[in-house]
Enzyme design. Structure first.
Site, PDB file in Angstrom:
ATOM      1  N   ALA A   8       0.832  -1.217   0.000  1.00  0.00           N
ATOM      2  CA  ALA A   8       0.000   0.000   0.000  1.00  0.00           C
ATOM      3  C   ALA A   8       0.856   1.252   0.000  1.00  0.00           C
ATOM      4  CB  ALA A   8      -0.937  -0.027   1.200  1.00  0.00           C
ATOM      5  N   ARG A  31       0.944  -4.004   4.890  1.00  0.00           N
ATOM      6  CA  ARG A  31       1.554  -4.923   5.864  1.00  0.00           C
ATOM      7  C   ARG A  31       1.302  -4.483   7.314  1.00  0.00           C
ATOM      8  NH1 ARG A  31       8.104  -3.802   5.646  1.00  0.00           N
ATOM      9  NH2 ARG A  31       7.887  -1.598   5.153  1.00  0.00           N
ATOM     10  N   GLY A 131       5.935   0.764 -17.058  1.00  0.00           N
ATOM     11  CA  GLY A 131       5.780   1.815 -18.061  1.00  0.00           C
ATOM     12  C   GLY A 131       5.618   3.172 -17.402  1.00  0.00           C
ATOM     13  N   LYS A 186      15.907   2.673 -16.662  1.00  0.00           N
ATOM     14  CA  LYS A 186      15.553   4.098 -16.853  1.00  0.00           C
ATOM     15  C   LYS A 186      15.753   4.881 -15.561  1.00  0.00           C
ATOM     16  CE  LYS A 186      11.481   4.122 -14.569  1.00  0.00           C
ATOM     17  NZ  LYS A 186      11.006   5.065 -13.545  1.00  0.00           N
ATOM     18  N   ASP A 239       9.147   5.245 -20.414  1.00  0.00           N
ATOM     19  CA  ASP A 239       9.370   5.555 -18.999  1.00  0.00           C
ATOM     20  C   ASP A 239      10.647   6.381 -18.816  1.00  0.00           C
ATOM     21  OD1 ASP A 239       8.530   5.502 -16.403  1.00  0.00           O
ATOM     22  OD2 ASP A 239       8.789   3.347 -16.104  1.00  0.00           O
ATOM     23  N   ASN A 251      13.578   9.259  -8.449  1.00  0.00           N
ATOM     24  CA  ASN A 251      14.948   8.999  -8.924  1.00  0.00           C
ATOM     25  C   ASN A 251      15.580  10.270  -9.461  1.00  0.00           C
ATOM     26  OD1 ASN A 251      15.579   5.920  -8.852  1.00  0.00           O
ATOM     27  ND2 ASN A 251      13.438   6.080  -9.454  1.00  0.00           N
ATOM     28  N   GLU A 271      14.532   3.512  -6.471  1.00  0.00           N
ATOM     29  CA  GLU A 271      14.905   2.194  -6.991  1.00  0.00           C
ATOM     30  C   GLU A 271      16.225   2.209  -7.764  1.00  0.00           C
ATOM     31  OE1 GLU A 271      13.569  -0.204  -5.789  1.00  0.00           O
ATOM     32  OE2 GLU A 271      11.484  -0.594  -6.310  1.00  0.00           O
TER      33      GLU A 271
END
Ligand code: NAI
Ligand code: 13P
Length: 323
Positions: A8, A31, A131, A186, A239, A251, A271
């Site tokens: 979530a 969680r 995407g 990306k 993306d 990012n 990420e």
């Protein structure tokens, strides 16, 4: 329609909202019991997606037993948490169709989302949804188009129909490796672009990084057997365009901080940081030239300053413009 969304955070919540707006009963699993209770009471996710109100058909739960009736599970946890998540909940995930919604390469194993899932649950049916899609856009009902990649074309078509909504148009692919790589790599290039903009290197530098970054993505994709046209599609080029151009991207914002010499909140999901490292290792093993990824990795590890990283990119031997 029998879909639950596990995780979530911003993206899981946005996907669940979009699916529930179609009138389907959708379960969003969090969680934390406390988080689930608050979301159920507020009918919103004030921590991650404060502006969006939950449709009545969106049900919140912290109990994985409530997903028993759902066959298709969208998994929207950060990439570096995926292996642990699967290991912790194997019993609930077995015999389900698991659609990974995360972008990245697992640092420990060097695997993408589907392979991480399959290494723990070899009999699982898997797919990847990826995407150009900011969670806040999806939750606001704004339109986008994404890639749904699944090695089984029949299952891919079923999922394409099941998961398309009035604001998410899904294109189908069987090239899971290519779709996963596009979404993972990306983010690394977006960090490089953010760093260049943050350091005041200008829009021309950004455009050069996007283009040569895309060439790196193509080289790695080819080495891993992905199709070049997948990288040219929504999961890759699409993306890349979004993430490198917008401060809506975490990012890109992380890169901005690097370029400005500022600190970045470690609680924000970025990420591309771990994926840069994982991809750099893979590139060395496979002998794939990825100088921008190497520079991003070195900046994050603080073994190169931004100036040294840019100097090293500009001093590379002159060559013909190919991938
Ligand atoms: N936010 C966005 O606009 C988009 C995100 N994605 C991808 O979706 C994935 C998730 O990102 P966000 O939702 O944005 O991150 P987020 O940081 O907003 O939320 C992550 C969620 O995962 C949960 N989580 C972390 N570890 C967990 C574990 N072991 N078990 C269960 N839950 C766990 C956290 O509690 C949190 O709710 C990432 O791979 C991201 O690249 C993809 C497209 C758009
Ligand atoms: O993947 C995304 C958009 O498609 C979201 O990007 P960030 O994770 O950089 O915010």
């Amino acid at each position: 329609m029998s879909v639950a969304v596990l995780g979530a955070g911003a993206f899981g919540t946005a996907l669940a909202i979009s699916l529930a707006r179609e009138g389907h009963d959708i379960t969003l699993w969090a969680r934390s019991e406390k988080q689930a209770e608050i979301m159920q009471k507020d009918r919103s996710n004030s921590a991650r997606l404060p502006k969006a109100t939950f449709p009545l058909t969106l049900h919140i739960s912290a109990d994985l037993d409530t997903i028993k009736e759902h066959q298709t599970l969208l998994i929207a946890v950060p990439m570096q948490q995926l292996a642990r998540f699967i290991a912790d909940h194997q019993n609930h995930l077995a015999h389900k169709t698991l659609v990974a919604c995360c972008k990245g390469i697992d640092l420990t194993s060097g695997l993408g989302p589907s392979q991480v899932i399959l290494s723990a649950l070899p009999d699982a049916q898997t797919a990847i949804l990826t995407g150009p899609s900011f969670a806040h856009d999806i939750a606001a009902g704004l339109p986008t188009a994404l890639t749904l990649a699944c090695t089984d074309p029949t299952l891919g078509t079923t999922l394409q129909n099941e998961l398309s909504t009035s604001n998410i148009r899904l294109y189908r692919s069987t090239d899971v490796t290519g779709a996963e790589l596009g979404g993972a790599l990306k983010n690394v290039i977006a960090i490089a672009c953010g760093a260049a903009i943050g350091a005041g290197l200008g829009e021309s530098a950004r455009a050069a990084l996007i283009t040569r970054g895309y060439a790196e993505m193509q080289r790695m994709a080819e080495a891993l057997g992905a199709k070049p046209e997948t990288l040219a599609g929504l999961s890759g080029f699409g993306d890349l365009a979004l993430t490198c151009a917008s401060e809506g991207s975490r990012n890109f914002r992380f890169g901005l901080s690097l370029g400005r010499g500022e600190t970045f909140d470690p609680n924000i999901t970025v990420e591309g940081a771990a994926t840069a490292q994982a991809c750099h290792e893979k590139a060395k093993t496979l002998g794939v030239e990825m100088p921008i990824t190497a520079a991003v990795t070195a900046m994050i590890n603080q073994t190169l300053t931004l100036k040294q990283a840019m100097d090293s990119l500009l001093a590379r031997p002159l060559k013909e413009e190919t991938c």
